[in-house]
Design a protein around this motif. Structure first.
Motif, mmCIF file in Angstrom:
data_model
loop_
_atom_site.group_PDB
_atom_site.id
_atom_site.type_symbol
_atom_site.label_atom_id
_atom_site.label_comp_id
_atom_site.label_asym_id
_atom_site.label_seq_id
_atom_site.Cartn_x
_atom_site.Cartn_y
_atom_site.Cartn_z
ATOM 1 N N ALA A 20 -6.956 5.772 -0.393
ATOM 2 C CA ALA A 20 -5.875 5.139 0.110
ATOM 3 C C ALA A 20 -6.487 3.779 -0.439
ATOM 4 O O ALA A 20 -6.700 2.797 -0.135
ATOM 5 C CB ALA A 20 -6.745 4.696 1.471
ATOM 6 N N ASP A 21 -6.693 3.861 -1.817
ATOM 7 C CA ASP A 21 -7.911 2.522 -2.512
ATOM 8 C C ASP A 21 -6.671 1.258 -2.785
ATOM 9 O O ASP A 21 -5.805 2.094 -3.486
ATOM 10 C CB ASP A 21 -8.876 2.785 -3.385
ATOM 11 N N ILE A 22 -7.020 0.420 -3.509
ATOM 12 C CA ILE A 22 -6.203 -0.459 -4.523
ATOM 13 C C ILE A 22 -7.323 -1.259 -5.143
ATOM 14 O O ILE A 22 -8.188 -1.483 -4.790
ATOM 15 C CB ILE A 22 -5.900 -1.254 -3.138
ATOM 16 N N SER A 23 -6.717 -1.220 -6.287
ATOM 17 C CA SER A 23 -7.372 -1.384 -7.409
ATOM 18 C C SER A 23 -6.477 -1.656 -9.060
ATOM 19 O O SER A 23 -5.270 -2.129 -8.747
ATOM 20 C CB SER A 23 -8.780 0.117 -7.782
ATOM 21 N N LEU A 24 -7.622 -2.299 -10.052
ATOM 22 C CA LEU A 24 -6.691 -2.669 -10.849
ATOM 23 C C LEU A 24 -7.125 -2.017 -12.101
ATOM 24 O O LEU A 24 -8.523 -1.108 -12.261
ATOM 25 C CB LEU A 24 -7.093 -4.166 -11.579
ATOM 26 N N ASP A 25 -5.658 -1.638 -12.772
ATOM 27 C CA ASP A 25 -5.963 -0.693 -14.257
ATOM 28 C C ASP A 25 -6.408 -1.500 -15.387
ATOM 29 O O ASP A 25 -6.920 -2.530 -14.834
ATOM 30 C CB ASP A 25 -5.124 0.652 -13.953
ATOM 31 N N LEU A 68 -1.762 -3.356 -10.908
ATOM 32 C CA LEU A 68 -2.560 -2.931 -9.077
ATOM 33 C C LEU A 68 -1.999 -1.490 -8.880
ATOM 34 O O LEU A 68 -0.987 -1.351 -9.411
ATOM 35 C CB LEU A 68 -1.199 -3.463 -8.451
ATOM 36 N N VAL A 69 -2.874 -0.990 -8.770
ATOM 37 C CA VAL A 69 -3.130 0.435 -8.304
ATOM 38 C C VAL A 69 -2.965 0.723 -6.974
ATOM 39 O O VAL A 69 -4.144 0.207 -6.616
ATOM 40 C CB VAL A 69 -3.766 0.840 -9.150
ATOM 41 N N ILE A 70 -1.868 1.510 -6.417
ATOM 42 C CA ILE A 70 -1.722 1.083 -4.491
ATOM 43 C C ILE A 70 -1.873 3.259 -4.394
ATOM 44 O O ILE A 70 -1.132 3.876 -4.328
ATOM 45 C CB ILE A 70 -0.987 0.881 -4.231
ATOM 46 N N GLY A 71 -3.403 2.839 -3.689
ATOM 47 C CA GLY A 71 -3.277 4.529 -3.423
ATOM 48 C C GLY A 71 -2.264 4.969 -2.403
ATOM 49 O O GLY A 71 -1.674 4.463 -1.242
#
Lengths: 238, 155
Positions: free
Chosen positions: A54-59, A64-67
Protein backbone atom coordinates in the motif's frame (compact mmCIF):
# COMPACT_ATOMS: atom_id res chain seq x y z
CA UNK A 1 -20.93 -22.37 -2.45
CA UNK A 2 -20.24 -18.88 -1.17
CA UNK A 3 -17.06 -18.43 0.81
CA UNK A 4 -14.31 -16.02 1.73
CA UNK A 5 -10.70 -17.12 1.79
CA UNK A 6 -8.36 -14.93 3.79
CA UNK A 7 -5.05 -15.47 1.99
CA UNK A 8 -1.75 -14.96 3.77
CA UNK A 9 0.49 -14.88 0.70
CA UNK A 10 0.19 -13.96 -2.96
CA UNK A 11 0.92 -17.55 -3.95
CA UNK A 12 -1.92 -18.81 -1.75
CA UNK A 13 -4.28 -16.18 -3.14
CA UNK A 14 -3.43 -16.95 -6.75
CA UNK A 15 -3.85 -20.69 -6.25
CA UNK A 16 -7.25 -20.14 -4.63
CA UNK A 17 -8.36 -17.94 -7.51
CA UNK A 18 -7.10 -20.35 -10.15
CA UNK A 19 -9.01 -23.18 -8.50
CA UNK A 20 -12.30 -21.30 -8.02
CA UNK A 21 -14.35 -20.31 -11.04
CA UNK A 22 -15.77 -16.80 -10.67
CA UNK A 23 -13.54 -15.94 -7.73
CA UNK A 24 -12.61 -12.31 -7.15
CA UNK A 25 -10.01 -10.60 -5.00
CA UNK A 26 -11.07 -8.35 -2.13
CA UNK A 27 -8.98 -5.51 -0.72
CA UNK A 28 -10.83 -2.27 -0.02
CA UNK A 29 -14.21 -3.85 -0.64
CA UNK A 30 -15.98 -0.97 -2.34
CA UNK A 31 -16.51 -2.71 -5.68
CA UNK A 32 -17.14 -6.37 -4.92
CA UNK A 33 -20.72 -6.04 -3.67
CA UNK A 34 -21.49 -2.76 -5.41
CA UNK A 35 -24.17 -2.54 -8.06
CA UNK A 36 -22.50 -3.71 -11.25
CA UNK A 37 -19.72 -5.39 -9.27
CA UNK A 38 -18.19 -8.65 -10.37
CA UNK A 39 -19.11 -11.00 -7.53
CA UNK A 40 -22.10 -13.18 -8.36
CA UNK A 41 -24.09 -15.53 -6.20
CA UNK A 42 -21.67 -18.40 -6.69
CA UNK A 43 -18.50 -16.46 -6.06
CA UNK A 44 -15.55 -17.08 -3.87
CA UNK A 45 -13.96 -13.95 -2.49
CA UNK A 46 -10.26 -14.00 -1.70
CA UNK A 47 -9.22 -11.38 0.83
CA UNK A 48 -5.71 -10.21 -0.09
CA UNK A 49 -5.68 -7.07 2.05
CA UNK A 50 -3.25 -8.41 4.65
CA UNK A 51 -0.19 -8.56 2.41
CA UNK A 52 -0.82 -6.40 -0.66
CA UNK A 53 1.55 -3.39 -0.81
CA UNK A 54 0.00 0.00 0.00
CA UNK A 55 3.02 2.25 -0.09
CA UNK A 56 3.58 5.13 -2.52
CA UNK A 57 7.17 5.80 -3.53
CA UNK A 58 9.53 6.74 -6.36
CA UNK A 59 11.58 4.21 -8.29
CA UNK A 60 15.13 4.76 -9.56
CA UNK A 61 13.83 6.65 -12.60
CA UNK A 62 11.69 8.92 -10.39
CA UNK A 63 8.48 7.29 -11.58
CA UNK A 64 5.64 7.07 -9.09
CA UNK A 65 5.03 3.55 -7.82
CA UNK A 66 1.65 3.03 -6.12
CA UNK A 67 1.03 -0.14 -4.17
CA UNK A 68 -2.20 -1.76 -5.32
CA UNK A 69 -3.69 -1.56 -1.82
CA UNK A 70 -3.09 2.18 -1.54
CA UNK A 71 -6.43 3.90 -1.12
CA UNK A 72 -7.62 6.84 -3.17
CA UNK A 73 -7.12 9.03 -0.11
CA UNK A 74 -3.55 7.72 0.34
CA UNK A 75 -2.81 8.83 -3.22
CA UNK A 76 -4.37 12.25 -2.65
CA UNK A 77 -2.44 12.74 0.59
CA UNK A 78 0.94 11.69 -0.79
CA UNK A 79 3.23 14.64 -1.53
CA UNK A 80 4.65 12.60 -4.44
CA UNK A 81 1.35 12.49 -6.34
CA UNK A 82 1.06 14.71 -9.43
CA UNK A 83 -2.00 16.95 -9.56
CA UNK A 84 -3.56 15.21 -12.60
CA UNK A 85 -3.69 11.93 -10.64
CA UNK A 86 -4.93 13.62 -7.49
CA UNK A 87 -7.78 15.08 -9.57
CA UNK A 88 -8.78 11.63 -10.84
CA UNK A 89 -8.84 10.27 -7.27
CA UNK A 90 -11.05 13.16 -6.20
CA UNK A 91 -13.65 12.09 -8.74
CA UNK A 92 -14.69 9.69 -5.98
CA UNK A 93 -16.60 12.29 -4.00
CA UNK A 94 -17.10 10.45 -0.72
CA UNK A 95 -14.29 10.67 1.80
CA UNK A 96 -15.28 7.40 3.44
CA UNK A 97 -15.21 5.63 0.08
CA UNK A 98 -11.87 7.20 -0.76
CA UNK A 99 -10.47 5.83 2.48
CA UNK A 100 -11.59 2.31 1.53
CA UNK A 101 -11.31 2.06 -2.25
CA UNK A 102 -7.93 0.91 -3.53
CA UNK A 103 -6.12 1.80 -6.74
CA UNK A 104 -5.64 -1.86 -7.65
CA UNK A 105 -9.28 -2.62 -7.02
CA UNK A 106 -10.51 0.19 -9.23
CA UNK A 107 -8.34 -1.06 -12.08
CA UNK A 108 -9.15 -4.73 -11.64
CA UNK A 109 -12.88 -4.15 -11.56
CA UNK A 110 -12.66 -2.66 -15.10
CA UNK A 111 -15.89 -0.78 -14.64
CA UNK A 112 -17.41 1.29 -17.40
CA UNK A 113 -17.59 4.14 -14.87
CA UNK A 114 -14.03 3.67 -13.64
CA UNK A 115 -12.58 6.60 -11.75
CA UNK A 116 -8.93 5.97 -12.55
CA UNK A 117 -8.48 3.85 -15.66
CA UNK A 118 -8.81 6.59 -18.33
CA UNK A 119 -6.34 8.83 -16.52
CA UNK A 120 -3.87 6.02 -15.90
CA UNK A 121 -4.10 4.89 -19.53
CA UNK A 122 -3.47 8.44 -20.68
CA UNK A 123 -0.38 8.49 -18.47
CA UNK A 124 0.95 5.24 -19.95
CA UNK A 125 0.72 3.40 -16.62
CA UNK A 126 2.44 0.05 -16.16
CA UNK A 127 1.36 -2.73 -13.83
CA UNK A 128 3.24 -5.24 -11.77
CA UNK A 129 1.16 -8.38 -11.43
CA UNK A 130 1.37 -11.88 -10.04
CA UNK A 131 0.14 -14.84 -12.05
CA UNK A 132 0.99 -18.32 -13.22
CA UNK A 133 4.46 -17.23 -14.30
CA UNK A 134 5.16 -15.45 -11.04
CA UNK A 135 5.77 -11.72 -10.95
CA UNK A 136 5.29 -9.92 -14.25
CA UNK A 137 5.23 -6.39 -15.60
CA UNK A 138 3.17 -5.02 -18.45
CA UNK A 139 1.24 -2.02 -19.63
CA UNK A 140 -2.19 -1.12 -18.31
CA UNK A 141 -3.20 -0.78 -21.95
CA UNK A 142 -2.53 -4.49 -22.55
CA UNK A 143 -4.28 -5.41 -19.30
CA UNK A 144 -7.40 -3.53 -20.36
CA UNK A 145 -7.24 -4.77 -23.96
CA UNK A 146 -7.19 -8.34 -22.65
CA UNK A 147 -10.28 -7.67 -20.54
CA UNK A 148 -8.27 -7.81 -17.33
CA UNK A 149 -6.78 -11.04 -16.20
CA UNK A 150 -6.84 -13.48 -13.36
CA UNK A 151 -3.52 -12.00 -12.27
CA UNK A 152 -3.42 -9.94 -9.10
CA UNK A 153 -2.27 -6.35 -9.49
CA UNK A 154 0.55 -5.57 -7.08
CA UNK A 155 1.50 -2.05 -8.07
CA UNK A 156 0.99 0.69 -10.65
CA UNK A 157 3.84 2.78 -12.04
CA UNK A 158 3.31 6.15 -13.72
CA UNK A 159 5.51 8.92 -15.03
CA UNK A 160 4.95 11.84 -12.66
CA UNK A 161 5.79 14.27 -15.45
CA UNK A 162 3.16 12.94 -17.83
CA UNK A 163 0.85 15.60 -19.22
CA UNK A 164 -2.70 14.37 -18.62
CA UNK A 165 -6.06 16.14 -18.57
CA UNK A 166 -9.37 14.53 -17.66
CA UNK A 167 -13.08 15.17 -17.19
CA UNK A 168 -15.74 13.13 -15.42
CA UNK A 169 -19.38 13.78 -16.25
CA UNK A 170 -22.13 12.42 -13.98
CA UNK A 171 -25.60 13.50 -12.88
CA UNK A 172 -24.17 14.23 -9.42
CA UNK A 173 -20.80 13.84 -7.77
CA UNK A 174 -21.91 10.69 -5.98
CA UNK A 175 -23.49 8.80 -8.88
CA UNK A 176 -22.07 6.56 -11.60
CA UNK A 177 -20.48 8.62 -14.35
CA UNK A 178 -21.80 8.76 -17.89
CA UNK A 179 -18.30 9.55 -19.13
CA UNK A 180 -14.82 9.69 -17.71
CA UNK A 181 -12.40 10.76 -20.41
CA UNK A 182 -8.69 11.56 -20.34
CA UNK A 183 -6.14 12.81 -22.83
CA UNK A 184 -2.43 12.20 -22.45
CA UNK A 185 0.06 14.20 -24.48
CA UNK A 186 1.52 11.83 -27.05
CA UNK A 187 -0.84 9.04 -26.00
CA UNK A 188 -4.27 10.15 -27.12
CA UNK A 189 -7.76 9.81 -25.68
CA UNK A 190 -9.05 7.12 -23.34
CA UNK A 191 -12.57 6.91 -21.97
CA UNK A 192 -14.82 4.96 -19.64
CA UNK A 193 -18.27 5.29 -21.17
CA UNK A 194 -21.24 3.95 -19.22
CA UNK A 195 -22.78 1.04 -21.06
CA UNK A 196 -19.92 0.81 -23.54
CA UNK A 197 -16.86 0.01 -21.43
CA UNK A 198 -13.27 1.22 -21.57
CA UNK A 199 -12.41 2.76 -24.93
CA UNK A 200 -8.82 3.25 -26.06
CA UNK A 201 -8.01 5.77 -28.76
CA UNK A 202 -10.08 8.40 -30.53
CA UNK A 203 -11.01 5.92 -33.28
CA UNK A 204 -12.56 3.54 -30.76
CA UNK A 205 -14.36 6.41 -29.05
CA UNK A 206 -15.72 7.78 -32.35
CA UNK A 207 -16.74 4.32 -33.53
CA UNK A 208 -18.61 3.55 -30.32
CA UNK A 209 -22.41 3.62 -30.33
CA UNK A 210 -23.40 4.95 -26.88
CA UNK A 211 -26.48 3.46 -25.25
CA UNK A 212 -29.36 5.11 -23.40
CA UNK A 213 -29.30 4.47 -19.65
CA UNK A 214 -29.87 6.21 -16.33
CA UNK A 215 -26.71 8.26 -16.71
CA UNK A 216 -27.91 9.83 -19.94
CA UNK A 217 -29.19 9.26 -23.44
CA UNK A 218 -26.99 8.07 -26.31
CA UNK A 219 -27.29 11.52 -27.90
CA UNK A 220 -26.24 13.22 -24.68
CA UNK A 221 -23.23 10.94 -24.36
CA UNK A 222 -22.17 11.68 -27.93
CA UNK A 223 -22.49 15.38 -27.17
CA UNK A 224 -20.41 15.31 -23.97
CA UNK A 225 -17.72 13.21 -25.65
CA UNK A 226 -17.32 15.90 -28.30
CA UNK A 227 -17.38 18.74 -25.81
CA UNK A 228 -14.93 17.10 -23.42
CA UNK A 229 -12.56 16.09 -26.20
CA UNK A 230 -12.37 19.71 -27.31
CA UNK A 231 -11.76 21.00 -23.80
CA UNK A 232 -9.10 18.39 -23.06
CA UNK A 233 -7.26 19.10 -26.32
CA UNK A 234 -7.11 22.78 -25.39
CA UNK A 235 -5.97 21.98 -21.87
CA UNK A 236 -3.16 19.67 -22.96
CA UNK A 237 -1.97 22.12 -25.62
CA UNK A 238 -1.72 24.84 -22.98
CA UNK B 1 -17.66 -18.96 11.89
CA UNK B 2 -16.97 -15.23 11.72
CA UNK B 3 -16.11 -13.53 15.01
CA UNK B 4 -15.79 -9.82 15.57
CA UNK B 5 -16.31 -7.23 18.29
CA UNK B 6 -19.61 -5.42 17.93
CA UNK B 7 -20.17 -2.42 20.19
CA UNK B 8 -17.67 -3.80 22.68
CA UNK B 9 -19.11 -7.31 22.72
CA UNK B 10 -17.58 -10.37 21.06
CA UNK B 11 -20.12 -11.75 18.57
CA UNK B 12 -20.28 -14.64 16.12
CA UNK B 13 -21.95 -15.00 12.75
CA UNK B 14 -22.26 -18.38 11.13
CA UNK B 15 -24.15 -17.56 7.92
CA UNK B 16 -23.02 -16.71 4.42
CA UNK B 17 -19.74 -14.75 4.66
CA UNK B 18 -20.69 -12.73 1.58
CA UNK B 19 -23.69 -11.25 3.37
CA UNK B 20 -23.34 -7.50 3.56
CA UNK B 21 -22.33 -6.23 6.97
CA UNK B 22 -25.40 -3.97 7.10
CA UNK B 23 -27.71 -6.95 6.69
CA UNK B 24 -26.01 -8.82 9.51
CA UNK B 25 -26.19 -5.76 11.77
CA UNK B 26 -29.85 -5.10 11.08
CA UNK B 27 -31.27 -8.58 10.64
CA UNK B 28 -29.11 -10.83 12.79
CA UNK B 29 -28.22 -8.43 15.60
CA UNK B 30 -31.29 -6.18 15.44
CA UNK B 31 -29.22 -2.99 15.20
CA UNK B 32 -31.59 -1.09 12.97
CA UNK B 33 -30.06 2.32 13.68
CA UNK B 34 -27.76 1.65 10.75
CA UNK B 35 -29.78 2.61 7.69
CA UNK B 36 -29.63 1.54 4.08
CA UNK B 37 -29.99 4.35 1.58
CA UNK B 38 -28.37 3.69 -1.78
CA UNK B 39 -26.80 0.28 -1.17
CA UNK B 40 -23.81 1.54 -3.15
CA UNK B 41 -21.65 3.18 -0.54
CA UNK B 42 -22.46 6.63 -1.86
CA UNK B 43 -24.97 8.00 0.64
CA UNK B 44 -23.28 7.10 3.93
CA UNK B 45 -26.52 6.25 5.77
CA UNK B 46 -25.05 2.83 6.58
CA UNK B 47 -21.83 4.21 8.07
CA UNK B 48 -20.24 2.37 10.98
CA UNK B 49 -16.79 2.53 12.50
CA UNK B 50 -14.52 -0.35 11.57
CA UNK B 51 -11.41 -0.29 13.74
CA UNK B 52 -12.10 3.41 14.30
CA UNK B 53 -12.44 4.26 10.61
CA UNK B 54 -15.64 5.28 8.90
CA UNK B 55 -16.90 2.45 6.71
CA UNK B 56 -19.95 1.95 4.53
CA UNK B 57 -21.46 -1.28 5.81
CA UNK B 58 -23.55 -1.84 2.68
CA UNK B 59 -20.43 -2.68 0.68
CA UNK B 60 -18.47 -4.82 3.07
CA UNK B 61 -19.03 -8.59 3.18
CA UNK B 62 -19.24 -9.70 6.80
CA UNK B 63 -16.48 -12.22 6.17
CA UNK B 64 -14.08 -9.34 5.68
CA UNK B 65 -14.59 -7.96 9.20
CA UNK B 66 -13.47 -11.13 10.96
CA UNK B 67 -11.43 -10.05 14.01
CA UNK B 68 -12.32 -6.38 13.56
CA UNK B 69 -14.01 -3.98 15.96
CA UNK B 70 -17.30 -2.57 14.70
CA UNK B 71 -19.15 0.31 16.36
CA UNK B 72 -22.68 1.23 15.30
CA UNK B 73 -24.85 4.15 16.36
CA UNK B 74 -26.29 1.95 19.12
CA UNK B 75 -22.84 1.42 20.58
CA UNK B 76 -21.83 5.04 20.21
CA UNK B 77 -24.94 6.44 21.89
CA UNK B 78 -24.04 4.65 25.13
CA UNK B 79 -20.78 6.58 25.38
CA UNK B 80 -20.21 10.12 26.66
CA UNK B 81 -19.01 11.10 23.20
CA UNK B 82 -22.14 9.71 21.62
CA UNK B 83 -24.43 11.41 24.12
CA UNK B 84 -22.70 14.73 23.48
CA UNK B 85 -23.07 14.35 19.72
CA UNK B 86 -26.74 13.37 19.94
CA UNK B 87 -27.51 16.27 22.31
CA UNK B 88 -25.78 18.73 20.02
CA UNK B 89 -27.59 17.43 16.92
CA UNK B 90 -30.88 17.96 18.78
CA UNK B 91 -29.90 21.38 20.15
CA UNK B 92 -28.72 22.62 16.75
CA UNK B 93 -31.95 21.45 15.11
CA UNK B 94 -29.88 19.32 12.74
CA UNK B 95 -32.40 16.51 12.46
CA UNK B 96 -35.16 16.78 9.88
CA UNK B 97 -36.44 13.43 8.58
CA UNK B 98 -33.62 11.79 10.52
CA UNK B 99 -32.75 9.04 8.06
CA UNK B 100 -29.20 10.21 7.42
CA UNK B 101 -28.48 11.16 11.01
CA UNK B 102 -27.02 7.86 12.31
CA UNK B 103 -24.51 7.97 9.47
CA UNK B 104 -23.83 11.66 10.05
CA UNK B 105 -23.19 11.02 13.75
CA UNK B 106 -20.80 8.18 12.92
CA UNK B 107 -18.98 10.42 10.44
CA UNK B 108 -18.77 13.13 13.11
CA UNK B 109 -17.36 10.63 15.59
CA UNK B 110 -14.75 9.45 13.06
CA UNK B 111 -13.73 13.07 12.52
CA UNK B 112 -13.56 14.00 16.19
CA UNK B 113 -11.51 10.91 17.02
CA UNK B 114 -8.70 12.22 14.84
CA UNK B 115 -9.36 15.97 15.05
CA UNK B 116 -11.04 17.21 18.23
CA UNK B 117 -11.09 20.85 17.08
CA UNK B 118 -12.29 20.78 13.48
CA UNK B 119 -13.14 23.91 11.54
CA UNK B 120 -16.05 24.12 9.11
CA UNK B 121 -13.99 22.89 6.15
CA UNK B 122 -12.83 19.86 8.13
CA UNK B 123 -16.43 19.04 9.03
CA UNK B 124 -17.71 19.42 5.49
CA UNK B 125 -14.92 17.17 4.21
CA UNK B 126 -15.63 14.60 6.93
CA UNK B 127 -19.31 14.36 6.02
CA UNK B 128 -18.70 14.46 2.27
CA UNK B 129 -19.62 10.79 2.05
CA UNK B 130 -22.95 11.34 3.80
CA UNK B 131 -25.89 12.64 1.84
CA UNK B 132 -28.83 14.42 3.48
CA UNK B 133 -31.78 14.60 1.10
CA UNK B 134 -33.47 17.14 3.34
CA UNK B 135 -30.35 19.18 2.47
CA UNK B 136 -29.90 20.32 6.05
CA UNK B 137 -26.12 20.36 5.87
CA UNK B 138 -25.54 23.74 7.51
CA UNK B 139 -27.27 22.74 10.73
CA UNK B 140 -25.44 19.40 10.75
CA UNK B 141 -22.14 21.22 10.41
CA UNK B 142 -23.17 23.54 13.25
CA UNK B 143 -24.06 20.54 15.41
CA UNK B 144 -20.69 18.88 14.91
CA UNK B 145 -18.78 22.07 15.67
CA UNK B 146 -20.98 22.57 18.73
CA UNK B 147 -20.16 19.03 19.88
CA UNK B 148 -16.44 19.68 19.48
CA UNK B 149 -16.79 22.76 21.69
CA UNK B 150 -19.23 21.46 24.29
CA UNK B 151 -17.52 18.09 24.45
CA UNK B 152 -14.03 19.51 24.84
CA UNK B 153 -11.90 16.86 26.50
CA UNK B 154 -14.11 13.96 25.45
CA UNK B 155 -12.13 13.36 22.27
Amino acid sequence: MRRIIVAKTMEEAYKARRDSAGAVYLTGGTEVLRLGGRADAGSTIIDISSFLPADISLDRDKNLVIGAAATFQDVIDSPLTPEWLRKACRYMASLSLRMQATVGGNIASLRDDSYLIPTLLAAGARLKTYGNRGFMEGSLQDYVSNGGSRYAILSVTVDRDACVASRRIARSSSTHSALNIALGRGRGFFAALKGSGILQGIEAINACEPVDDLTGSAGYKRYIIGQCAGLLSQEVEE
Amino acid sequence: MIEFVLNGRQVRFSGNPLTRLIDVLREDFGLTGTKEGCGEGECGACSVLRNGKLTTSCLIPVGAVCGDEIVTIEGLRETEQGKCLIDCFAEAGAVQCGFCIPGMVMAAQALLLCNSHPDEDDVRLAISGNICRCTGYDLIVDAIIMASEKGAGLW
